[in-house]
Enzyme design. Structure first.
Site, mmCIF file in Angstrom:
data_model
loop_
_atom_site.group_PDB
_atom_site.id
_atom_site.type_symbol
_atom_site.label_atom_id
_atom_site.label_comp_id
_atom_site.label_asym_id
_atom_site.label_seq_id
_atom_site.Cartn_x
_atom_site.Cartn_y
_atom_site.Cartn_z
ATOM 1 N N LYS A 106 25.312 -4.090 -2.403
ATOM 2 C CA LYS A 106 26.732 -4.071 -2.869
ATOM 3 C C LYS A 106 27.570 -3.318 -1.595
ATOM 4 C CE LYS A 106 26.017 -3.675 -7.693
ATOM 5 N NZ LYS A 106 26.487 -2.478 -8.734
ATOM 6 N N ARG A 120 0.684 -1.200 0.055
ATOM 7 C CA ARG A 120 0.003 0.055 -0.245
ATOM 8 C C ARG A 120 0.737 1.242 0.156
ATOM 9 N NH1 ARG A 120 -3.008 -3.559 1.933
ATOM 10 N NH2 ARG A 120 -0.915 -4.184 2.821
ATOM 11 N N THR A 121 1.592 1.363 1.070
ATOM 12 C CA THR A 121 2.458 2.641 1.114
ATOM 13 C C THR A 121 3.299 2.894 -0.273
ATOM 14 O OG1 THR A 121 2.890 2.081 3.259
ATOM 15 C CG2 THR A 121 4.300 3.743 2.322
ATOM 16 N N ARG A 178 11.617 3.860 2.914
ATOM 17 C CA ARG A 178 11.221 2.876 3.836
ATOM 18 C C ARG A 178 12.651 2.096 4.169
ATOM 19 N NH1 ARG A 178 6.005 -0.901 4.056
ATOM 20 N NH2 ARG A 178 5.033 0.914 4.789
ATOM 21 N N HIS A 222 5.896 6.130 11.397
ATOM 22 C CA HIS A 222 5.267 5.954 10.028
ATOM 23 C C HIS A 222 4.344 7.227 9.906
ATOM 24 C CE1 HIS A 222 3.878 4.114 6.338
ATOM 25 N NE2 HIS A 222 3.595 3.048 6.721
HETATM 26 C C1 NCD Z 1 2.275 -1.001 8.303
HETATM 27 C C2 NCD Z 1 4.183 -0.807 7.934
HETATM 28 O O1 NCD Z 1 4.725 -0.897 7.456
HETATM 29 O O2 NCD Z 1 4.327 -0.314 9.344
HETATM 30 N N1 NCD Z 1 1.964 -1.002 7.097
HETATM 31 C C3 NCD Z 1 1.610 0.211 6.007
HETATM 32 O O3 NCD Z 1 2.559 0.839 5.854
HETATM 33 N N2 NCD Z 1 0.342 0.168 5.757
HETATM 34 C C4 NCD Z 1 2.030 -2.114 9.020
HETATM 35 C C5 NCD Z 1 2.236 -3.410 9.113
HETATM 36 O O4 NCD Z 1 3.109 -3.944 8.276
HETATM 37 O O5 NCD Z 1 2.034 -4.137 9.938
#
Ligand code: NCD
Length: 305
Positions: free
Chosen positions: A80, A51-52, A101, A129
């Site tokens: 690397k 999703r993100t 991320r 997040h």
């Molecule tokens: C979350 C995350 O990556 O922290 N997912 C997301 O971004 N919707 C929650 C999760 O991974 O449990």
């Protein structure tokens, strides 16, 4: 130039503005289709995501911009041995804004010190997040109409759940909010979050190990996945992973207007039988993620519709 590393980098007023822009985008998407023409978003994902990353990419494409990036560390030069700071120094020459991320807490902060362009923290380890929190706030705005006077229950992995940490920080700024922290002892909220966002602010809260004991008092139930990838020990994960399963039976005990949120992905913690309950807001929540990210990209790039 501004980055978004922590949700508290944005004031309450700025969050209100982002929500207003997101709502205008929902109502009038055609007005925004060229807002970021000739701008490029890079998505640097050193950890899995559905999703993100896709909502960031979809957001930029709907603004008429371009996207590039990678979705696993193994396909980038970090495999690397390249450092995050070198990767970012290079990518900031190819893109106008970077969403990143990373499994290490603080990696986006380091990146922001070596970047020529804004960095958005799209999740750093078990830390924060902030764009999930913007998604969560837009959801709460639509579902509950206000951020005030809500009793919010967080259930599951409060230790490693970065979405929980950021949402508690954001909600702690609104009047009349109460928190109910539901977890096994092993997965309690970290002290740094509890002190800074709850105790030091004098916010009312309670802790429970049993969801059924407290579900009846909640306005929002925020369920989370036990974060397998952050455990040192697989046995411990296996022992804890099914501690909570929200079922249709448990929903009977909840208020008629309580909403269930979940950042997704869901593993076992919400029975699929709950999906058809109108109080299950998690798929609606995922949709809001795109619009608030559109508003955020525009803000950090300093572009107007
Ligand atoms: C979350 C995350 O990556 O922290 N997912 C997301 O971004 N919707 C929650 C999760 O991974 O449990």
């Amino acid at each position: 130039m501004r980055s978004l590393l922590n949700i508290l980098d944005l004031s309450v007023e700025e969050i209100d503005e982002l929500i207003a822009v997101a709502n205008d985008i929902i109502a009038n998407p055609e007005r925004y289709q060229e807002a970021c023409k000739h701008k490029t978003l890079a998505t640097l994902f050193f950890e899995p995501s559905t999703r993100t990353r896709l909502s960031f990419e979809s957001a930029m494409l709907s603004l008429g911009g371009n996207v590039l990036g990678f979705s696993e560390a193994s396909s980038s030069s970090s495999a690397k041995g390249e450092s995050v700071s070198d990767t970012v120094a290079v990518v900031s020459g190819y893109a106008d804004i970077i969403a990143m991320r990373h499994p290490k807490e603080g990696a986006p902060l380091v990146a922001s010190m070596h970047s020529e362009v804004p960095i958005i923290n799209a999740g750093d380890g078990g830390h924060y997040h902030p764009t999930q929190t913007l998604t969560d706030l837009l959801t709460i705005y639509h579902e509950k109409g206000s951020f005030e006077n809500l009793t919010v229950g967080f259930c599951g992995d409060l230790k490693f759940g970065r979405t929980v940490h950021s949402l508690i920080g954001a909600m702690s700024r609104y009047n009349g909010v109460k928190f109910v922290l539901i977890s096994p002892d092993e997965l309690k909220l970290p002290t740094f979050i509890k002190e800074e966002f709850i105790e030091d602010k004098g916010i009312e809260y309670e802790q429970s190990r049993i969801l059924e004991d407290v579900i009846g008092k909640l306005d929002i139930l925020y369920m989370t996945r036990v974060q397998r990838e952050r455990f040192f020990n697989e046995e411990e994960y296996l022992r804890l992973k099914n501690t909570y399963v929200l079922t249709a039976d448990k929903m009977e005990e909840a208020k008629r207007d309580m909403i269930v949120m979940h950042p997704l992905p869901r593993v076992n913690e919400i029975s699929t039988a709950v999906d058809s309950d109108p109080r299950a807001a998690y798929f609606r929540q995922a949709r809001y993620g795109k619009f608030i990210r559109m508003a955020l990209i525009m803000k950090l790039l300093g572009v107007k519709a």
